[in-house]
Design a protein around this motif. Structure first.
Motif, PDB file in Angstrom:
ATOM      1  N   TYR A  20     -23.584  -2.233  -5.707  1.00 58.63           N
ATOM      2  CA  TYR A  20     -23.253  -3.070  -4.746  1.00 58.63           C
ATOM      3  C   TYR A  20     -23.781  -4.267  -3.937  1.00 58.63           C
ATOM      4  CZ  TYR A  20     -20.613  -4.340   0.079  1.00 58.63           C
ATOM      5  OH  TYR A  20     -20.790  -5.035   0.620  1.00 58.63           O
ATOM      6  N   PRO A  49      -9.614  -0.281   5.652  1.00 59.92           N
ATOM      7  CA  PRO A  49     -10.844   0.696   4.783  1.00 59.92           C
ATOM      8  C   PRO A  49     -10.928   2.048   4.269  1.00 59.92           C
ATOM      9  CG  PRO A  49     -11.102   0.240   7.242  1.00 59.92           C
ATOM     10  CD  PRO A  49     -10.161  -0.232   7.276  1.00 59.92           C
ATOM     11  N   ALA A  53     -15.100   4.052   6.271  1.00 59.36           N
ATOM     12  CA  ALA A  53     -15.691   3.304   7.127  1.00 59.36           C
ATOM     13  C   ALA A  53     -14.788   2.497   7.770  1.00 59.36           C
ATOM     14  CB  ALA A  53     -15.148   1.624   5.473  1.00 59.36           C
ATOM     15  N   ASP A  55     -13.204  -2.152   9.375  1.00 60.64           N
ATOM     16  CA  ASP A  55     -12.719  -3.341   9.224  1.00 60.64           C
ATOM     17  C   ASP A  55     -13.438  -4.721   8.759  1.00 60.64           C
ATOM     18  OD1 ASP A  55     -10.152  -2.237   9.564  1.00 60.64           O
ATOM     19  OD2 ASP A  55     -10.539  -3.111  11.816  1.00 60.64           O
ATOM     20  N   SER A  57     -16.002  -3.687   6.777  1.00 65.54           N
ATOM     21  CA  SER A  57     -16.317  -3.509   5.384  1.00 65.54           C
ATOM     22  C   SER A  57     -15.583  -4.195   4.711  1.00 65.54           C
ATOM     23  CB  SER A  57     -16.124  -1.822   4.419  1.00 65.54           C
ATOM     24  OG  SER A  57     -14.993  -1.374   5.013  1.00 65.54           O
ATOM     25  N   LEU A  58     -14.009  -4.962   4.858  1.00 64.89           N
ATOM     26  CA  LEU A  58     -13.815  -5.588   4.316  1.00 64.89           C
ATOM     27  C   LEU A  58     -13.803  -7.290   4.708  1.00 64.89           C
ATOM     28  CD1 LEU A  58     -10.874  -3.412   3.902  1.00 64.89           C
ATOM     29  CD2 LEU A  58     -12.291  -3.320   2.128  1.00 64.89           C
ATOM     30  N   THR A  59     -15.117  -7.909   5.453  1.00 61.29           N
ATOM     31  CA  THR A  59     -14.812  -9.063   5.874  1.00 61.29           C
ATOM     32  C   THR A  59     -14.946  -9.696   4.697  1.00 61.29           C
ATOM     33  OG1 THR A  59     -15.739  -8.022   7.541  1.00 61.29           O
ATOM     34  CG2 THR A  59     -16.623 -10.361   7.277  1.00 61.29           C
ATOM     35  N   GLN A 111      -8.933   0.503   0.331  1.00 58.01           N
ATOM     36  CA  GLN A 111      -9.697   0.859  -0.212  1.00 58.01           C
ATOM     37  C   GLN A 111     -10.193   2.243  -0.053  1.00 58.01           C
ATOM     38  OE1 GLN A 111     -14.032  -1.445  -0.203  1.00 58.01           O
ATOM     39  NE2 GLN A 111     -14.663  -0.795  -1.804  1.00 58.01           N
ATOM     40  N   CYS A 226     -17.914   1.741  -3.501  1.00 56.85           N
ATOM     41  CA  CYS A 226     -18.335   0.665  -2.555  1.00 56.85           C
ATOM     42  C   CYS A 226     -18.079  -0.920  -2.924  1.00 56.85           C
ATOM     43  CB  CYS A 226     -19.600   1.217  -1.470  1.00 56.85           C
ATOM     44  SG  CYS A 226     -19.895   2.417  -0.980  1.00 56.85           S
ATOM     45  N   SER A 229     -15.010  -3.909  -2.503  1.00 56.00           N
ATOM     46  CA  SER A 229     -14.359  -4.872  -2.348  1.00 56.00           C
ATOM     47  C   SER A 229     -15.202  -6.174  -2.448  1.00 56.00           C
ATOM     48  CB  SER A 229     -14.501  -4.254  -0.934  1.00 56.00           C
ATOM     49  OG  SER A 229     -15.768  -4.266  -0.204  1.00 56.00           O
TER      50      SER A 229
END
Length: 254
Positions: A20, A49, A53, A55, A57-59, A111, A226, A229
């Motif tokens: 990651y 997300p 997880a 939100d 995590s998708l910043t 995701q 992971c 994204s």
């Protein structure tokens, strides 16, 4: 929770998820993070997300989409562990508000478990959806995951069975509460929806074969689960399918 697990041995070794950080570094260094131009009349996007997880995590993806010209709405989830049907009902209300506010259908990106939720939403409200991208989402078998993740699912389900609020329960697999959701995971998508299922054979969380949505275009990337994204190849695929959805919307309106 849906169908039957394909078996924990079907996923790649767990150490692959250690990629990651490297995937994030490559994204920050890649041109894919900085689109060459801002799109006008870009469709709004709803991000969902993955399992356990939120939100945050998708910043990175949210910032990229906004620079690209999209109005982006997040799911409002701190952690994705609630009953799937309850989540989809909340997302449906959010999608209605987003489409009404922006004056047109939205693009859904989810995701992992979030992609399964987004897919059910697209089947349920096709008139409000112009496109769908799932990132490592086991839409063909929600329990086709690694052994550690499957143990976590069963543990959370037991807590849900005991009445702990905000959690799915064992009834979500075979009971009536998620019957509609489970049916929508395999239902055909409306012809006007640009759909793309992104998967990785080296996914250490989800069996990649469970991500092959037969009603969507399929694209393979060499990514951790992971890391989808933040993987440069995913952003290139997103750039392509978002442009296609916008072009389809323009032609439909002409």
């Amino acid at each position: 929770m849906h169908a039957q697990a394909s078996g924990a041995g079907a996923v790649a070794p767990m150490w692959g998820e250690l990629r990651y950080s490297g995937e994030l570094v490559r994204l920050l260094a890649a041109g894919a993070l900085h689109p060459p131009r801002r799109r006008h009349d870009a469709p709004p996007v709803l991000l969902v997300p993955g399992f356990m997880a939120g939100d945050a995590s998708l910043t990175m993806m949210r910032h990229w989409l906004r620079r690209r010209g999209h109005h982006v709405s997040s799911s409002g989830m701190l952690v994705n562990v609630d009953c799937a049907e309850r989540i989809v009902e909340r997302l449906e209300s959010q999608l209605e508000r987003l489409a009404a506010r922006r004056g047109g259908p939205a693009f859904l990106i989810g995701q992992s478990r979030g992609g399964a939720l987004a897919r059910a939403l697209a089947v349920r409200r096709p008139e409000l959806v112009c496109g769908l991208v799932t990132l490592g989402s086991p839409v063909r078998d929600s329990l086709a995951v690694s052994a550690p993740v499957l143990r976590t699912v069963h543990w959370l389900a037991r807590l849900g069975d005991l009445g702990l609020p905000g959690l799915f329960s064992s009834a979500c697999r075979d009971g009536e509460c998620c019957e509609s959701f489970n049916e929508q995971l395999s239902a055909p998508l409306a012809p006007g929806i640009e759909a793309l299922a992104i998967y990785s054979r080296s996914d250490a969380i989800v069996d990649w074969r469970a991500c092959l949505d037969p009603h969507a275009e399929q694209a393979e990337v060499d990514s951790s689960h992971c890391g989808m994204s933040v993987h440069p190849a995913v952003y290139r695929e997103l750039d392509r399918v978002l442009d296609a959805a916008q072009q389809d919307a323009f032609e439909a309106a002409a």
